[in-house]
Motif scaffolding. Structure first.
Motif, PDB file in Angstrom:
ATOM      1  N   MET A   1       3.983   2.083 -12.312  1.00 61.65           N
ATOM      2  CA  MET A   1       4.529   1.369 -11.169  1.00 61.65           C
ATOM      3  C   MET A   1       3.335   0.480 -10.679  1.00 61.65           C
ATOM      4  O   MET A   1       3.569  -0.799 -10.309  1.00 61.65           O
ATOM      5  CB  MET A   1       5.180   2.381  -9.983  1.00 61.65           C
ATOM      6  CG  MET A   1       5.743   1.659  -9.005  1.00 61.65           C
ATOM      7  SD  MET A   1       6.218   2.909  -7.651  1.00 61.65           S
ATOM      8  CE  MET A   1       6.797   1.883  -6.439  1.00 61.65           C
ATOM      9  N   TYR A   2       2.069   1.109 -10.624  1.00 65.99           N
ATOM     10  CA  TYR A   2       0.662   0.374 -10.122  1.00 65.99           C
ATOM     11  C   TYR A   2       0.430  -1.135 -11.121  1.00 65.99           C
ATOM     12  O   TYR A   2       0.434  -2.061 -10.788  1.00 65.99           O
ATOM     13  CB  TYR A   2      -0.341   1.166 -10.085  1.00 65.99           C
ATOM     14  CG  TYR A   2      -1.609   0.211  -9.636  1.00 65.99           C
ATOM     15  CD1 TYR A   2      -1.872  -0.184  -8.454  1.00 65.99           C
ATOM     16  CD2 TYR A   2      -2.439   0.144 -10.809  1.00 65.99           C
ATOM     17  CE1 TYR A   2      -2.974  -1.170  -8.455  1.00 65.99           C
ATOM     18  CE2 TYR A   2      -3.529  -0.937 -10.580  1.00 65.99           C
ATOM     19  CZ  TYR A   2      -3.711  -1.249  -9.378  1.00 65.99           C
ATOM     20  OH  TYR A   2      -4.742  -2.132  -9.241  1.00 65.99           O
ATOM     21  N   LEU A   3       0.689  -0.775 -12.345  1.00 62.40           N
ATOM     22  CA  LEU A   3       0.372  -1.918 -13.128  1.00 62.40           C
ATOM     23  C   LEU A   3       1.450  -2.825 -13.148  1.00 62.40           C
ATOM     24  O   LEU A   3       1.078  -3.897 -13.402  1.00 62.40           O
ATOM     25  CB  LEU A   3       0.393  -1.152 -14.621  1.00 62.40           C
ATOM     26  CG  LEU A   3      -0.734  -0.275 -15.028  1.00 62.40           C
ATOM     27  CD1 LEU A   3      -0.601   0.240 -16.432  1.00 62.40           C
ATOM     28  CD2 LEU A   3      -1.987  -0.882 -14.618  1.00 62.40           C
ATOM     29  N   TYR A   5       3.225  -3.973 -10.424  1.00 65.35           N
ATOM     30  CA  TYR A   5       2.725  -4.487  -9.017  1.00 65.35           C
ATOM     31  C   TYR A   5       1.610  -5.307  -9.324  1.00 65.35           C
ATOM     32  O   TYR A   5       1.375  -6.605  -8.903  1.00 65.35           O
ATOM     33  CB  TYR A   5       2.309  -3.542  -7.869  1.00 65.35           C
ATOM     34  CG  TYR A   5       3.658  -3.353  -7.269  1.00 65.35           C
ATOM     35  CD1 TYR A   5       4.249  -4.061  -6.328  1.00 65.35           C
ATOM     36  CD2 TYR A   5       4.409  -1.913  -7.176  1.00 65.35           C
ATOM     37  CE1 TYR A   5       5.450  -3.813  -5.481  1.00 65.35           C
ATOM     38  CE2 TYR A   5       5.538  -1.870  -6.569  1.00 65.35           C
ATOM     39  CZ  TYR A   5       6.222  -2.672  -5.713  1.00 65.35           C
ATOM     40  OH  TYR A   5       7.191  -2.263  -5.070  1.00 65.35           O
ATOM     41  N   ASN A   6       0.526  -4.647  -9.961  1.00 56.77           N
ATOM     42  CA  ASN A   6      -0.780  -5.350 -10.350  1.00 56.77           C
ATOM     43  C   ASN A   6      -0.778  -6.643 -11.226  1.00 56.77           C
ATOM     44  O   ASN A   6      -1.311  -7.599 -10.821  1.00 56.77           O
ATOM     45  CB  ASN A   6      -1.714  -4.503 -11.028  1.00 56.77           C
ATOM     46  CG  ASN A   6      -3.037  -5.062 -11.222  1.00 56.77           C
ATOM     47  OD1 ASN A   6      -3.791  -5.395 -10.049  1.00 56.77           O
ATOM     48  ND2 ASN A   6      -3.559  -5.143 -12.262  1.00 56.77           N
ATOM     49  N   ALA A   7       0.382  -6.815 -12.173  1.00 59.95           N
ATOM     50  CA  ALA A   7       0.516  -7.893 -12.949  1.00 59.95           C
ATOM     51  C   ALA A   7       1.354  -9.114 -11.964  1.00 59.95           C
ATOM     52  O   ALA A   7       0.724 -10.170 -12.292  1.00 59.95           O
ATOM     53  CB  ALA A   7       1.350  -7.544 -14.061  1.00 59.95           C
ATOM     54  N   SER A   8       1.932  -8.617 -11.046  1.00 63.00           N
ATOM     55  CA  SER A   8       2.586  -9.775 -10.198  1.00 63.00           C
ATOM     56  C   SER A   8       1.640 -10.067  -9.375  1.00 63.00           C
ATOM     57  O   SER A   8       1.782 -11.262  -8.673  1.00 63.00           O
ATOM     58  CB  SER A   8       3.927  -8.924  -9.432  1.00 63.00           C
ATOM     59  OG  SER A   8       3.410  -8.052  -8.584  1.00 63.00           O
ATOM     60  N   LYS A  17      -5.898  -4.791  -4.078  1.00 54.68           N
ATOM     61  CA  LYS A  17      -5.450  -3.893  -5.238  1.00 54.68           C
ATOM     62  C   LYS A  17      -5.718  -2.311  -5.052  1.00 54.68           C
ATOM     63  O   LYS A  17      -4.928  -1.530  -5.457  1.00 54.68           O
ATOM     64  CB  LYS A  17      -6.227  -4.398  -6.518  1.00 54.68           C
ATOM     65  CG  LYS A  17      -5.708  -5.481  -7.051  1.00 54.68           C
ATOM     66  CD  LYS A  17      -6.450  -6.115  -8.410  1.00 54.68           C
ATOM     67  CE  LYS A  17      -5.993  -7.350  -8.998  1.00 54.68           C
ATOM     68  NZ  LYS A  17      -6.782  -7.751 -10.244  1.00 54.68           N
ATOM     69  N   ALA A  18      -6.672  -2.133  -4.184  1.00 52.68           N
ATOM     70  CA  ALA A  18      -7.214  -0.861  -3.892  1.00 52.68           C
ATOM     71  C   ALA A  18      -5.979  -0.310  -2.903  1.00 52.68           C
ATOM     72  O   ALA A  18      -5.667   0.885  -2.875  1.00 52.68           O
ATOM     73  CB  ALA A  18      -8.403  -0.811  -3.031  1.00 52.68           C
ATOM     74  N   GLY A  19      -5.620  -1.310  -1.857  1.00 52.76           N
ATOM     75  CA  GLY A  19      -4.673  -0.621  -0.949  1.00 52.76           C
ATOM     76  C   GLY A  19      -3.467  -0.432  -1.853  1.00 52.76           C
ATOM     77  O   GLY A  19      -2.745   0.873  -1.416  1.00 52.76           O
ATOM     78  N   LEU A  20      -2.872  -1.183  -2.607  1.00 53.01           N
ATOM     79  CA  LEU A  20      -1.840  -0.859  -3.415  1.00 53.01           C
ATOM     80  C   LEU A  20      -1.802   0.389  -4.415  1.00 53.01           C
ATOM     81  O   LEU A  20      -0.881   1.073  -4.324  1.00 53.01           O
ATOM     82  CB  LEU A  20      -1.380  -2.134  -4.252  1.00 53.01           C
ATOM     83  CG  LEU A  20      -0.265  -2.055  -5.142  1.00 53.01           C
ATOM     84  CD1 LEU A  20       0.889  -1.875  -4.201  1.00 53.01           C
ATOM     85  CD2 LEU A  20      -0.181  -3.195  -6.251  1.00 53.01           C
ATOM     86  N   SER A  21      -3.101   0.659  -4.943  1.00 52.85           N
ATOM     87  CA  SER A  21      -3.130   1.674  -5.699  1.00 52.85           C
ATOM     88  C   SER A  21      -3.173   3.136  -4.950  1.00 52.85           C
ATOM     89  O   SER A  21      -2.589   4.123  -5.264  1.00 52.85           O
ATOM     90  CB  SER A  21      -4.505   1.827  -6.542  1.00 52.85           C
ATOM     91  OG  SER A  21      -5.653   2.129  -5.615  1.00 52.85           O
ATOM     92  N   ILE A  22      -3.717   3.106  -3.533  1.00 51.09           N
ATOM     93  CA  ILE A  22      -3.481   4.057  -2.494  1.00 51.09           C
ATOM     94  C   ILE A  22      -2.211   4.445  -2.248  1.00 51.09           C
ATOM     95  O   ILE A  22      -1.863   5.471  -2.540  1.00 51.09           O
ATOM     96  CB  ILE A  22      -4.478   3.963  -1.430  1.00 51.09           C
ATOM     97  CG1 ILE A  22      -6.029   3.824  -1.988  1.00 51.09           C
ATOM     98  CG2 ILE A  22      -4.471   5.084  -0.424  1.00 51.09           C
ATOM     99  CD1 ILE A  22      -6.966   3.576  -0.723  1.00 51.09           C
ATOM    100  N   GLY A  23      -1.326   3.236  -1.922  1.00 49.05           N
ATOM    101  CA  GLY A  23      -0.325   3.490  -1.563  1.00 49.05           C
ATOM    102  C   GLY A  23       0.954   3.915  -2.651  1.00 49.05           C
ATOM    103  O   GLY A  23       1.653   5.075  -2.461  1.00 49.05           O
ATOM    104  N   GLY A  86      -6.623   1.838 -10.654  1.00 52.76           N
ATOM    105  CA  GLY A  86      -6.727   0.695  -9.887  1.00 52.76           C
ATOM    106  C   GLY A  86      -8.223   0.308 -10.013  1.00 52.76           C
ATOM    107  O   GLY A  86      -8.680  -1.012 -10.125  1.00 52.76           O
ATOM    108  N   LEU A  87      -9.185   1.168 -10.137  1.00 51.66           N
ATOM    109  CA  LEU A  87     -10.637   0.853 -10.334  1.00 51.66           C
ATOM    110  C   LEU A  87     -10.884   0.036 -11.674  1.00 51.66           C
ATOM    111  O   LEU A  87     -11.401  -0.861 -11.715  1.00 51.66           O
ATOM    112  CB  LEU A  87     -11.274   2.310 -10.269  1.00 51.66           C
ATOM    113  CG  LEU A  87     -13.009   1.981 -10.253  1.00 51.66           C
ATOM    114  CD1 LEU A  87     -13.491   1.316  -8.983  1.00 51.66           C
ATOM    115  CD2 LEU A  87     -13.583   3.381 -10.728  1.00 51.66           C
ATOM    116  N   VAL A  88     -10.060   0.471 -12.668  1.00 53.05           N
ATOM    117  CA  VAL A  88     -10.338  -0.192 -14.114  1.00 53.05           C
ATOM    118  C   VAL A  88      -9.740  -1.569 -14.116  1.00 53.05           C
ATOM    119  O   VAL A  88     -10.219  -2.362 -14.599  1.00 53.05           O
ATOM    120  CB  VAL A  88      -9.529   0.881 -15.045  1.00 53.05           C
ATOM    121  CG1 VAL A  88      -9.629   0.115 -16.515  1.00 53.05           C
ATOM    122  CG2 VAL A  88     -10.358   2.056 -15.119  1.00 53.05           C
ATOM    123  N   THR A  89      -8.694  -1.653 -13.171  1.00 51.07           N
ATOM    124  CA  THR A  89      -8.048  -3.037 -13.099  1.00 51.07           C
ATOM    125  C   THR A  89      -8.540  -4.014 -11.913  1.00 51.07           C
ATOM    126  O   THR A  89      -7.677  -4.766 -11.653  1.00 51.07           O
ATOM    127  CB  THR A  89      -6.336  -2.802 -13.128  1.00 51.07           C
ATOM    128  OG1 THR A  89      -6.176  -2.020 -11.702  1.00 51.07           O
ATOM    129  CG2 THR A  89      -5.740  -2.049 -14.245  1.00 51.07           C
TER     130      THR A  89
END
Length: 232
Positions: A1-3, A5-8, A17-23, A86-89
């Motif tokens: 799911m994170y990936l 969102y991250n792609a978009s 990105k950090a906030g998104l990964s935490i959520g 998230g850290l890796v991306t």
């Protein structure tokens, strides 16, 4: 799911990105607390294991404590895995200080306890494992969506922004974000408005949520242990 969102997000700031990964990490922990915790509980009920538990010298609170400990452990794995991805991306995290560590642990643990306890009455009222799975999963998804990915995307929330620092899942997520994202970058991360929950009262509210839900959990588990006719 994170990936996904991250792609978009494309070239979004590392703090966003950090906030998104935490959520999304909190969403993963909610799935564990509601679905996995609830699923294991209803399996025990359907297999009539509580009849065996009642014949053993084991207090209901010990049963609950064991289940909660296991749930928090697995939830931590789900959350930390998402943060690591998230850290890796390209996400950027920055712990505010040593004082932040116990706050992060407490906020996460109280959030997990609340959602695990919420799953118990769902399991008790569900007629079978399939209905329990549906109820718990839908609860996690709806809570996450209406709060804008647990409060990290306020503009997408379906509730008033002021409630994001009160509703349990968004409050815990925003407390974690406050302590894990570099200070002053909250606007860049898309976390404000509303203001970040930086005061002790926010942790106090999470403590109330956790303690009250734990007490409710004790009563519910005692009811399960004392129930003569268990749900089929």
């Amino acid at each position: 799911m994170y990936l996904v969102y991250n792609a978009s997000l494309g070239s979004a700031p590392p703090t966003m990105k950090a906030g998104l990964s935490i959520g999304i990490g909190i969403f993963g922990s909610m799935i564990v607390c509601l679905y996995v915790f609830g699923n294991q509980l209803i399996i025990d009920l359907e297999d009539q294991r509580y009849e065996t538990y009642r014949s053993m010298p084991m207090m209901p609170t010990a049963d609950l404590a064991g289940r909660l400990s296991a749930g928090i452990t697995i939830s931590s794995v789900a959350f930390l895995t998402t943060v690591f991805i998230g850290l890796v991306t390209g996400a950027s995290y920055s712990v505010r200080g040593l004082n932040s560590i116990p706050v992060i642990i407490a906020a996460f643990a109280f959030s997990c306890v609340l959602w695990m306890i919420v799953s118990i009455p769902m399991v008790m009222t569900a007629s079978n494992e399939r209905y329990a799975e549906l109820l718990t999963t839908i609860t996690a998804v709806i809570a996450t969506l209406i709060t804008g990915n647990n409060g990290v995307m306020p503009e997408a929330a379906m509730v008033s922004e002021n409630l994001l620092n009160i509703i349990p899942n968004s409050l815990s997520t925003r407390v974690l974000s406050y302590h894990l994202i570099e200070g002053g970058a909250y606007t860049e991360a898309g976390l404000v408005p509303p203001a970040m929950p930086s005061g002790i009262e926010s942790l106090g509210l999470l403590t109330v949520y956790g303690v009250v839900s734990a007490l409710a959990g004790v009563m519910l588990v005692r009811k399960l242990h004392n129930k003569k006719v268990l749900p089929k």
